[in-house]
Design a protein around this motif. Structure first.
Motif, mmCIF file in Angstrom:
data_model
loop_
_atom_site.group_PDB
_atom_site.id
_atom_site.type_symbol
_atom_site.label_atom_id
_atom_site.label_comp_id
_atom_site.label_asym_id
_atom_site.label_seq_id
_atom_site.Cartn_x
_atom_site.Cartn_y
_atom_site.Cartn_z
ATOM 1 N N ILE A 364 -12.225 -33.745 8.952
ATOM 2 C CA ILE A 364 -14.015 -33.404 8.735
ATOM 3 C C ILE A 364 -14.473 -34.558 9.588
ATOM 4 O O ILE A 364 -14.193 -35.909 9.359
ATOM 5 N N VAL A 365 -15.059 -34.238 10.631
ATOM 6 C CA VAL A 365 -15.796 -35.454 11.422
ATOM 7 C C VAL A 365 -17.071 -35.730 10.824
ATOM 8 O O VAL A 365 -18.458 -34.959 10.940
ATOM 9 N N PRO A 366 -17.207 -36.980 10.548
ATOM 10 C CA PRO A 366 -18.541 -37.449 9.976
ATOM 11 C C PRO A 366 -19.404 -37.909 11.075
ATOM 12 O O PRO A 366 -19.177 -37.438 12.146
ATOM 13 N N VAL A 367 -20.836 -38.523 10.886
ATOM 14 C CA VAL A 367 -21.510 -38.720 11.984
ATOM 15 C C VAL A 367 -20.953 -40.120 12.326
ATOM 16 O O VAL A 367 -20.874 -41.115 11.592
ATOM 17 N N GLN A 368 -20.620 -40.095 13.689
ATOM 18 C CA GLN A 368 -19.895 -41.278 14.109
ATOM 19 C C GLN A 368 -20.767 -42.008 15.110
ATOM 20 O O GLN A 368 -21.145 -41.518 16.369
ATOM 21 N N GLU A 390 -21.578 -35.489 15.008
ATOM 22 C CA GLU A 390 -22.220 -35.207 13.619
ATOM 23 C C GLU A 390 -21.534 -34.361 12.764
ATOM 24 O O GLU A 390 -21.248 -33.116 13.352
ATOM 25 N N LEU A 391 -21.641 -34.309 11.498
ATOM 26 C CA LEU A 391 -21.469 -33.376 10.372
ATOM 27 C C LEU A 391 -22.404 -33.466 9.738
ATOM 28 O O LEU A 391 -22.806 -34.452 8.741
ATOM 29 N N ASN A 392 -23.297 -32.091 9.421
ATOM 30 C CA ASN A 392 -24.305 -32.046 8.464
ATOM 31 C C ASN A 392 -25.442 -33.208 8.486
ATOM 32 O O ASN A 392 -26.046 -33.519 7.596
ATOM 33 N N ASN A 393 -25.722 -33.706 9.590
ATOM 34 C CA ASN A 393 -26.336 -34.864 10.027
ATOM 35 C C ASN A 393 -28.060 -34.513 9.880
ATOM 36 O O ASN A 393 -28.412 -33.544 10.913
ATOM 37 N N ARG A 394 -28.749 -34.500 8.814
ATOM 38 C CA ARG A 394 -30.191 -34.104 8.574
ATOM 39 C C ARG A 394 -31.068 -34.990 9.731
ATOM 40 O O ARG A 394 -32.115 -34.527 10.226
ATOM 41 N N GLY A 395 -30.538 -36.542 9.762
ATOM 42 C CA GLY A 395 -31.440 -37.366 10.814
ATOM 43 C C GLY A 395 -31.012 -38.674 10.401
ATOM 44 O O GLY A 395 -30.270 -39.050 9.397
ATOM 45 N N PHE A 396 -31.979 -39.623 10.884
ATOM 46 C CA PHE A 396 -31.794 -40.928 10.656
ATOM 47 C C PHE A 396 -33.388 -41.546 10.356
ATOM 48 O O PHE A 396 -34.437 -41.340 10.833
ATOM 49 N N GLU A 397 -33.165 -42.500 9.152
ATOM 50 C CA GLU A 397 -34.352 -42.896 8.736
ATOM 51 C C GLU A 397 -34.218 -44.334 9.634
ATOM 52 O O GLU A 397 -33.473 -45.305 9.228
ATOM 53 N N VAL A 398 -35.192 -44.755 10.286
ATOM 54 C CA VAL A 398 -35.301 -46.150 10.845
ATOM 55 C C VAL A 398 -35.954 -46.959 10.022
ATOM 56 O O VAL A 398 -37.166 -46.762 9.549
ATOM 57 N N GLN A 399 -35.166 -48.210 9.545
ATOM 58 C CA GLN A 399 -35.781 -49.138 8.833
ATOM 59 C C GLN A 399 -35.827 -50.592 9.386
ATOM 60 O O GLN A 399 -35.136 -50.741 10.216
ATOM 61 N N GLU A 413 -35.042 -36.627 13.574
ATOM 62 C CA GLU A 413 -34.096 -35.556 13.370
ATOM 63 C C GLU A 413 -32.786 -35.599 13.800
ATOM 64 O O GLU A 413 -32.691 -36.144 15.206
ATOM 65 N N GLY A 414 -31.556 -35.268 13.068
ATOM 66 C CA GLY A 414 -30.380 -35.159 13.741
ATOM 67 C C GLY A 414 -29.846 -33.697 14.455
ATOM 68 O O GLY A 414 -30.929 -32.950 14.357
ATOM 69 N N PHE A 415 -29.005 -33.624 14.778
ATOM 70 C CA PHE A 415 -28.334 -32.450 15.584
ATOM 71 C C PHE A 415 -27.403 -31.687 14.572
ATOM 72 O O PHE A 415 -26.664 -30.834 15.002
ATOM 73 N N GLY A 416 -27.618 -31.896 13.187
ATOM 74 C CA GLY A 416 -26.818 -31.125 12.038
ATOM 75 C C GLY A 416 -25.000 -31.330 12.332
ATOM 76 O O GLY A 416 -24.830 -32.377 12.182
ATOM 77 N N THR A 417 -24.672 -30.330 13.080
ATOM 78 C CA THR A 417 -23.006 -30.545 13.065
ATOM 79 C C THR A 417 -22.745 -30.350 14.663
ATOM 80 O O THR A 417 -23.059 -29.180 15.241
ATOM 81 N N THR A 418 -21.966 -31.172 15.435
ATOM 82 C CA THR A 418 -21.885 -31.098 16.725
ATOM 83 C C THR A 418 -20.662 -32.110 17.017
ATOM 84 O O THR A 418 -20.637 -33.228 16.490
ATOM 85 N N TYR A 445 -27.673 -33.530 4.863
ATOM 86 C CA TYR A 445 -28.516 -32.140 4.282
ATOM 87 C C TYR A 445 -28.302 -32.082 2.795
ATOM 88 O O TYR A 445 -29.183 -31.646 1.921
ATOM 89 N N ASP A 446 -27.261 -32.700 2.159
ATOM 90 C CA ASP A 446 -26.945 -32.926 0.656
ATOM 91 C C ASP A 446 -27.607 -34.060 0.175
ATOM 92 O O ASP A 446 -27.447 -34.132 -0.935
ATOM 93 N N GLY A 447 -28.144 -35.025 1.085
ATOM 94 C CA GLY A 447 -28.886 -36.036 0.425
ATOM 95 C C GLY A 447 -28.251 -37.258 0.425
ATOM 96 O O GLY A 447 -28.677 -38.508 0.167
ATOM 97 N N SER A 448 -26.521 -37.283 0.650
ATOM 98 C CA SER A 448 -25.725 -38.430 0.915
ATOM 99 C C SER A 448 -26.326 -39.436 2.115
ATOM 100 O O SER A 448 -26.734 -38.673 2.955
ATOM 101 N N SER A 449 -26.065 -40.492 2.109
ATOM 102 C CA SER A 449 -26.626 -41.502 3.160
ATOM 103 C C SER A 449 -25.700 -42.504 3.164
ATOM 104 O O SER A 449 -25.021 -42.978 2.048
ATOM 105 N N LYS A 450 -25.771 -43.382 4.249
ATOM 106 C CA LYS A 450 -25.130 -44.275 4.658
ATOM 107 C C LYS A 450 -25.773 -45.225 5.740
ATOM 108 O O LYS A 450 -26.445 -44.487 6.395
#
Length: 549
Positions: A364-368, A390-399, A413-418, A445-450
């Motif tokens: 499974i390819v995460p957001v790299q 990207e995998l299931n990437n809803r997007g990026f919060e810039v802090q 916003e991200g590109f979902g899975t690509t 999209y499932d709310g998990s983040s890093k």
């Protein structure tokens, strides 16, 4: 005690070999010859392709000892007539395994942690090891007689020591040999021209058993490499400590980070190493301690270390005889993704077997995230980042943070899975003078983040032109060069040989104000002294680099 298994491609057929022995439940402890296991691409199984004589039991290391461009195999023997004999094997022809006895080396006492390098920069291979007679010793290869000659012995004042790291941390051109002892003492040895090897620096950890050593090549992005020393203690509570040091001048070092792992003590396994697991250009820390293998990821900023747990594999087998002995990571299949190899023991009805479990990275390819940069112009800061997949990437919060508190300033916003590369940017406007830190919070999209690594920008503090010393130096064949440009203008960075002939052009273009790092690969050049020169407007700076092959 068994060691983490060794891996290499000595016969250069693009198939990785593993070097170890087979210990099944019924196998006698007195018949464990070293074997070579090679991956069969037809069924993805490692199979025995060569067995050494019964007295050769352990592959200690692989290194081009005689400088002929071919790896040699350094092994240990359990021959009762020569219990401390080391046998060095060479390749009988270029595309073979190292199976021909080349020469021997005998030590007076048990040898621990052998490591090869060129620690005095004279072009000859040095063998560094710890002897149980409480000496750290260095032997140098003698090409005339095809042997190792002892050249240095450092008496360990603290009874017992183990483990080494050997990188040029202070940037003076000579490797810093870091070692530790049972009571937490840390020593740095270094070759000093004119006087030989010297104990140049000492420290004491906040714990005991300073046996684990590794280096990271500037994990926090401040331009300085680091060395790490791991230790542990059982009282008053079990705990493991990794202490990180940086240079603060020639032959001087300071603590910049400590990682405490409470409740864990290395009864069996304890080793560590650095590897860029997620290929973002920043190394992760692999740590095998007791019955856990951890991967820790840097999440801090320059001169401010912080880490988070990236991966954990806990020993699923319970019982006193089911233990880890150490771990390593190698790319076994050539896909640029490292597998995890954990050396283990398992007990059954009073009998033991030793084996290595291999864990492949998830398909499974995460957001790299492969880059995250910032540049300042006037009252604006431009952020740019690139994803390789990207995998299931809803997007990026810039802090953003100006002091210590982080605030959300936008969401992209991200590109979902690509599996395609994507470029992102955000411009932070109308800022006042000061220092700003930024990070990305990637949300699925499932709310998990890093979180990404943190980057800093000093707004309205104009950069000075500068050219830094390359690192490492000497090098073979890749080194990095840092430079800074004060204003936007045409920049050239070129490499010349000792006769003044241009041999490489690294930069020849217009550059904005900022700091830059470029990698120089001198694979097609011969060993020797070279000069690199930066020209930017009226600024001209030249420095020397040394290529040792």
């Amino acid at each position: 005690m068994p060691m983490p298994i060794k891996a290499a491609d000595i016969n250069q057929n693009y198939l990785v070999e593993l070097y170890g022995f087979e210990k099944h439940y019924q196998t006698s402890w007195f018949s464990l010859p070293l074997k070579i296991f090679e991956l069969d691409p037809a069924d993805s199984i490692f199979k025995v392709v060569y067995t050494y004589t019964d007295t050769i039991t352990r592959a200690e290391d692989m290194y081009d000892i005689n400088g002929d461009g071919q790896l040699q195999l350094f092994t240990s023997s359990n021959d009762l007539l020569a219990p401390r004999l080391k046998v060095i094997y060479k390749k009988p022809f270029p595309n073979s395994f190292a199976v021909t006895e080349d020469f021997y080396f005998t030590v007076w006492n048990q040898m621990n942690d052998p490591m090869f390098g060129n620690y005095d920069n004279n072009g000859l291979t040095d063998l560094l090891y710890f002897s149980l007679d409480a000496y750290t010793s260095i032997a140098e290869y003698n090409p005339v007689f095809n042997r190792f000659d002892s050249v240095y012995a450092f008496p360990e004042p603290d009874i017992y020591g183990a483990g080494f790291s050997t990188e040029d941390i202070d940037g003076d051109g000579y490797p810093d040999i870091v070692l530790g002892s049972i009571h937490g003492s840390v020593h740095v040895l270094e070759y000093q021209p004119g006087t030989g090897y010297q104990n140049i620096w000492n420290d004491t950890l906040d714990t005991y058993n300073a046996y684990v050593h590794f280096t990271t090549m500037d994990v926090d992005g401040n331009g300085k490499p680091e060395f790490w020393v791991g230790g542990d203690a059982f009282y008053p509570i079990p705990k493991t400590l990794c202490t990180c040091y940086e240079s603060e001048g020639n032959n001087n070092y300071k603590i910049v980070a400590k990682i405490w792992i409470e409740g864990v003590f290395s009864f069996d396994a304890y080793n560590a190493f650095a590897v860029d697991v997620d290929k973002d250009g920043v190394e992760e820390i692999g740590l095998c301690v007791d019955q856990h293998f951890l991967i820790l990821k840097f999440t801090g900023r320059p001169n401010q270390h912080s880490y988070e747990l990236y991966y954990i594999k806990k020993n699923e087998m319970t019982g006193n005889y089911n233990v880890y002995y150490g771990a390593s990571m190698y790319d076994l299949t050539g896909d640029s993704k490292e597998e995890i190899l954990i050396s283990r023991q398992q007990g059954n009805n009073g009998q033991l077997r030793l084996f290595t479990s291999i864990y492949r990275p998830s398909s499974i390819v995460p957001v790299q995230l492969i880059s995250f940069t910032a540049s300042a112009s006037g009252k604006e800061i431009l952020l740019n980042w690139i994803t390789a997949s990207e995998l299931n990437n809803r997007g990026f919060e810039v802090q953003r943070s100006e002091v210590s508190n982080w605030e959300r300033i936008t969401f992209i916003e991200g590109f979902g899975t690509t599996s395609e590369q994507h470029n992102y940017s955000y411009k932070d406007l109308n800022l006042t003078s000061g220092k700003y830190a930024y990070r990305l919070k990637q949300i699925d999209y499932d709310g998990s983040s890093k979180y990404s690594k943190e980057i800093e920008v000093d707004l309205f503090s104009p950069l000075k032109y500068s050219l830094e010393q390359n690192y490492p130096n000497p090098f073979n064949p890749i080194t990095k060069i840092q430079y800074a440009v004060g204003n936007r203008q045409f920049v050239s960075l070129k490499v010349y040989d000792i006769l003044g002939r241009q041999v490489a052009t690294l930069v020849s273009e217009e550059k904005s104000s900022g700091s830059y790092t470029i990698e120089f690969n001198a694979g097609e050049l011969s060993s020797g002294i070279y000069f690199y020169q930066l020209k930017a407007g009226d600024f001209i700076s030249t420095k020397k680099l040394v290529l040792l092959k």
